[in-house]
Design an enzyme around this catalytic site. Structure first.
Site, PDB file in Angstrom:
ATOM      1  N   HIS A 130     140.657  81.282  85.498  1.00  0.00           N
ATOM      2  CA  HIS A 130     141.599  80.350  84.867  1.00  0.00           C
ATOM      3  C   HIS A 130     141.451  80.418  83.356  1.00  0.00           C
ATOM      4  CE1 HIS A 130     142.180  76.501  82.783  1.00  0.00           C
ATOM      5  NE2 HIS A 130     143.158  76.238  83.631  1.00  0.00           N
ATOM      6  N   ASN A 131     140.215  80.371  82.871  1.00  0.00           N
ATOM      7  CA  ASN A 131     140.000  80.373  81.432  1.00  0.00           C
ATOM      8  C   ASN A 131     140.365  81.709  80.805  1.00  0.00           C
ATOM      9  OD1 ASN A 131     138.961  77.834  82.016  1.00  0.00           O
ATOM     10  ND2 ASN A 131     137.234  78.040  80.631  1.00  0.00           N
TER      11      ASN A 131
END
Length: 471
Positions: free
Chosen positions: A187-188
């Site tokens: 996600h990051n």
């Protein structure tokens, strides 16, 4: 005591907000911070929620304040601090008491801690939490990892405090051990890429088209009404149009162009190399942040070679072109992220719920976007297919790839740095080229190292007519 339903250690910004969120959703929670004064300050500012909060000054008090079987969330800095906190806490707990690491842990550490907990016969969860301070307070996206039975023990709390897409909680169990923290890492990585793509579009607007910060904000606000609707596009409009109270200038114009990072984007890139799942747009974004730190070097480069950005001629590139290029780049960075999740899941033995991952990211997290519904639908049809080969996204790429090519070409011609957009275009062209140039690489490898190569017309390993292994 023993009345709180859950406990939490670490009252930094995220821990404090998460505690208030838990209390706000009707759960009694005991809290502890190593620095007691921070606990006092937190309680003084808790307002009416203080009645659901039990402050404690020692770990022993914390443990005593939680009803059995206990569950305690750790919100401490990733790394050694987590191991130290577990070591200090575990002797005070019963065998069925659950420790939940909700920090930004490296999933390899989570895998190790989960294995240690399993060997000791004690429960442990590692969960990824996204959404920043606001998300922690009012509803984050939560990605769970560990034994499913342990997730189920606390799922009613985690789902209650999570963000909601319509009425669906953005909290899901992802798989065993470090699966939750790995999903959060990817996600990051996508977040890094999405931010970099937006920053590059801003650079073209500012340095290529001559728009001031406020006008750039108008463009982002306009884009947020269409396919690019997302949290990052929305806040890009807001930061572009914000004014610095000290100088009266746009805030963007007084911010030093040196970007920070906490390592999760770098972890994504490292892991992509380990599992052989290329993420070039994310790689470009991480590299761009590293290069942004080289202020003196960049200044020396400008002194030697002249200022890079050159203004575009009127009509040379339109805002619609730039919007379509950004759409294409966004599809590429998500496609790469999901491919990495699939590859890592196979290697680490996780059956990652790909459609559910997209659903969990629809609200609460930093990369929430209107595209995620369509991404979830695409992965429901085929979770292992590259996202850009799903019909909906294939059509979007057909509509936008020409604009991406045009934007990259014009930007390069005018010295406007667009490394993430360039990487997106390179990835797209490579992944639609049936006959690549890797045959040359294989010939070179065989020439200098006798590594052999495959042939179209015969099975097995073969060598070229250039060395002692010549056929």
């Amino acid at each position: 005591m023993s009345t709180s339903e859950i406990g939490l250690i670490g009252l930094g910004t995220m821990g404090a907000m998460l505690s208030l969120n838990i209390a706000d959703n009707g759960f009694d929670i005991a809290v502890y911070n190593r620095t007691a004064s921070k606990t006092d300050d937190f309680m003084a500012q808790a307002g009416p929620l203080a009645s659901r909060l039990t402050p404690t000054k020692t770990l022993e008090e914390l443990v005593a304040a939680i009803a059995k079987p206990r569950a305690i969330i750790l919100m401490v800095p990733a790394g050694e601090a987590v191991d130290q906190q577990i070591a200090a806490l575990r002797p005070l707990l019963d065998e069925d008491d659950l420790i939940i690491d909700a920090g930004n842990a490296n999933f390899h550490d989570t895998n190790r801690r989960a294995a240690e907990a399993r060997a000791a016969g004690v429960p442990y969860l590692g969960i990824g939490v996204s959404g920043g301070e606001e998300g922690a307070r009012f509803g984050p996206s939560i990605m769970g990892g560990g034994d499913k039975a342990q997730w189920d023990r606390v799922a009613h709390i985690l789902e209650a405090i999570s963000a909601k897409y319509e009425t669906t909680p953005c909290a899901t169990w992802m798989g065993e051990s470090g699966a939750g923290h790995f999903v959060k890492t990817v996600h990051n990585g996508i977040e890094y890429a999405d931010m970099q793509l937006i920053a590059e579009a801003y650079g073209v607007l500012r340095d290529g088209m001559g728009l001031d910060a406020n006008a750039c904000g108008d463009v982002f606000a306009q884009w947020n009404q269409g396919p690019l609707q997302s949290y990052l596009t929305e806040i890009s409009a807001k930061v572009s149009q914000a004014t610095d109270s000290k100088t009266g200038k746009p805030v963007l114009d007084i911010i030093l162009d040196r970007a920070g990072q906490k390592g999760t984007g770098r972890w994504t890139v490292i892991e992509s190399q380990q599992v052989g799942a290329p993420v070039p747009v994310i790689e470009a974004a991480v590299a761009a942040r590293n290069m942004s730190a080289a202020l003196d070097t960049r200044k020396a480069g400008e002194d030697l070679f002249g200022a890079a950005p050159q203004p575009l001629a009127e009509g040379e590139l339109t805002i619609a072109d730039l919007e379509a290029a950004l759409i294409a780049g966004k599809i590429m960075c998500y496609a790469q992220g999901f491919d990495l999740l699939n590859a890592a899941g196979g290697i680490y033995g996780w059956t990652l719920p790909m459609p559910e991952i997209a659903k969990v990211w629809r609200e609460g997290c930093i990369i929430r976007s209107s595209m995620l519904n369509d991404m979830s639908d695409a992965m429901s049809e085929d979770p292992t297919r590259n996202l850009m080969f799903a019909p909906y996204f294939t059509e979007l790429m057909r509509q936008s790839q020409t604009a991406l090519r045009k934007t990259v070409g014009v930007a390069v011609a005018h010295g406007l740095p667009v490394p993430a957009m360039s990487a997106a275009l390179g990835y797209f062209d490579t992944m639609r080229t049936a006959r690549s140039t890797a045959n040359m690489i294989q010939a070179q490898r065989d020439f200098f190292g006798a590594h052999s190569f495959e042939r179209f017309d015969a099975e097995g390993a073969h060598h070229g007519p250039w060395g002692s292994h010549a056929e």
